[in-house]
Design a protein around this motif. Structure first.
Motif, PDB file in Angstrom:
ATOM      1  N   GLU A  71       9.033   4.178   9.765  1.00  0.00           N
ATOM      2  CA  GLU A  71       9.997   5.164   9.249  1.00  0.00           C
ATOM      3  C   GLU A  71      10.298   4.953   7.767  1.00  0.00           C
ATOM      4  N   TYR A  72      10.149   3.713   7.270  1.00  0.00           N
ATOM      5  CA  TYR A  72      10.482   3.513   5.840  1.00  0.00           C
ATOM      6  C   TYR A  72       9.439   2.703   5.067  1.00  0.00           C
ATOM      7  N   GLN A  73       8.561   1.982   5.797  1.00  0.00           N
ATOM      8  CA  GLN A  73       7.634   1.110   5.065  1.00  0.00           C
ATOM      9  C   GLN A  73       6.467   1.856   4.433  1.00  0.00           C
ATOM     10  N   LEU A  74       6.336   3.135   4.742  1.00  0.00           N
ATOM     11  CA  LEU A  74       5.260   3.916   4.124  1.00  0.00           C
ATOM     12  C   LEU A  74       5.791   4.802   3.001  1.00  0.00           C
ATOM     13  N   GLU A  75       7.112   4.725   2.777  1.00  0.00           N
ATOM     14  CA  GLU A  75       7.714   5.543   1.717  1.00  0.00           C
ATOM     15  C   GLU A  75       7.410   4.926   0.354  1.00  0.00           C
ATOM     16  N   GLN A  76       7.433   5.787  -0.653  1.00  0.00           N
ATOM     17  CA  GLN A  76       7.038   5.307  -1.981  1.00  0.00           C
ATOM     18  C   GLN A  76       7.878   4.143  -2.532  1.00  0.00           C
ATOM     19  N   PRO A  77       9.213   4.190  -2.430  1.00  0.00           N
ATOM     20  CA  PRO A  77       9.976   3.072  -3.039  1.00  0.00           C
ATOM     21  C   PRO A  77       9.601   1.725  -2.421  1.00  0.00           C
ATOM     22  N   TYR A  78       9.421   1.719  -1.111  1.00  0.00           N
ATOM     23  CA  TYR A  78       9.071   0.465  -0.427  1.00  0.00           C
ATOM     24  C   TYR A  78       7.687   0.002  -0.871  1.00  0.00           C
ATOM     25  N   THR A  79       6.753   0.920  -0.864  1.00  0.00           N
ATOM     26  CA  THR A  79       5.376   0.566  -1.217  1.00  0.00           C
ATOM     27  C   THR A  79       5.294   0.036  -2.643  1.00  0.00           C
ATOM     28  N   LEU A  80       5.978   0.710  -3.540  1.00  0.00           N
ATOM     29  CA  LEU A  80       5.945   0.262  -4.942  1.00  0.00           C
ATOM     30  C   LEU A  80       6.521  -1.143  -5.080  1.00  0.00           C
ATOM     31  N   GLU A  81       7.616  -1.363  -4.381  1.00  0.00           N
ATOM     32  CA  GLU A  81       8.251  -2.669  -4.455  1.00  0.00           C
ATOM     33  C   GLU A  81       7.321  -3.748  -3.881  1.00  0.00           C
TER      34      GLU A  81
END
Ligand code: TYR
Length: 333
Positions: A119-129
């Motif tokens: 639900e959140y680990q594929l979102e851009q902010p997470y991935t970038l971090e």
């Protein structure tokens, strides 16, 4: 409830808290602290999971907001037997089991937030971090952090390193003040404490549960059926496994039966206001009634309580604790 009592509740039955002072400071704040625990849905849930879940009732009672992460991407990253196609069904099974365990332990599953990794680990902010962390964290540091969790092999895949780094980041991404898990997760959350401040997050407080011994002596093993009680074991199977368990007279060390009583049965009985009755024929001194684990352990160590009497009582008690979860999983009322 004052800070000392909240700290006591969260710290009880743990292996380690890093640090108690930081935990107290969280309770002195005006807004409620948040905690999370993650489970990778790789296989069947068992009684070891139940003991960590049981503690969530303590977190809730202490006024902590609890999130349970069903770490579906993690399951895939470290386990070739967890293909994407299976993850949805596995996650749903974990969610049902986890809700059942929280409820059976006297907690309210409605007060727990559930989230899946995808639900959140594929979102851009997470991935970038995550990519920033990959650029700045060494392979050897990451390997060391995950050594107790990630599968070992002579020719390791990249997935294990990604797994570790992602779990370190999860604490921040889920905005958890407290990372809670088994003591095997310690290395990963020490890495969180070390690096998350560089990414604008607070250093998390860590609460670690002990790892329970298996029923056959030594560590509990996921693959060895007789070393653990599964949540779907029926009463006879529980009785047979406990009957066959390693439970040497007078000895507490590596004694899985006693550990189940200490970390699961007595805390749950406490909520239900029940005591543990060990039935004994009159000629051997008659029934024994225990209100607390401490009393039982004292009798066991002194020889007053014999394994042959303890085992059937322990099996019956474990069965009543596991029963509501089993019914939920098997779809019985
Ligand atoms: N490492 C945990 C386990 O051994 C699972 C987990 C995954 C926990 C991601 C937290 C997390 O953020 O089952």
């Amino acid at each position: 409830m004052d800070t000392a009592e909240r700290t006591r509740l969260v710290s009880r039955f743990t292996e380690e808290v890093i640090t108690e002072e930081e935990l107290e400071a969280l309770f002195e704040r005006s807004d409620p602290p948040t905690a999370y625990i993650g489970y990778a849905p790789t296989g069947e849930m068992h009684i070891g999971h139940f003991t960590t879940m049981r503690k969530l009732a303590d977190f809730l009672d202490a006024g902590v907001e609890v999130t349970v992460l069903v770490a579906d991407l993690h399951a895939h990253l470290d386990d070739e037997k967890s293909p994407f196609a299976l993850l949805d069904a596995r996650s749903a099974y974990y969610e049902t089991a986890i809700e059942g365990m929280i409820e059976a332990a006297g907690g309210d599953p409605e007060r727990v937030s559930f989230v899946r990794g995808t639900e959140y680990q594929l979102e851009q902010p997470y991935t970038l971090e995550l990519y920033r962390m990959m650029a700045e964290t060494t392979i050897s540091r990451t390997q060391r952090a995950g050594s107790e969790v990630v599968r070992e092999s002579d020719n390791p895949k990249l997935g294990g390193l990604t797994y570790t780094l992602m779990q370190s980041l999860d604490v921040g991404a889920l905005e958890a003040d407290i990372a809670y898990g088994g003591i095997d997760q310690r290395g990963i959350y020490m890495l969180s404490r070390e690096i998350l401040p560089d990414y604008g997050y607070e250093k998390p407080v860590c609460v670690f549960a002990p790892l329970l011994s298996g029923l056959t002596g030594g560590k509990m093993s996921a693959s060895e059926e007789s070393s653990k009680i599964n949540l779907t074991d029926d009463d006879e199977t529980v009785a047979e496994k406990i009957q066959a368990a390693y439970c040497p007279q007078g000895e507490v060390e590596d004694n899985g039966v006693l550990e189940y009583l200490q970390y699961l049965v007595f805390p749950v009985f406490d909520v239900r206001d029940e005591s543990l009755v060990v039935e004994r024929p009159e000629e051997y001194g008659g029934d024994l009634v225990y209100e607390s684990y401490a009393e039982l352990e004292a009798d066991y160590v002194s020889g007053e309580l014999h394994p042959a009497d303890l085992k059937p009582a322990a099996a019956a008690a474990i069965s009543t604790v596991v029963e509501p979860v089993r019914d939920r999983l098997l779809g019985e009322p």
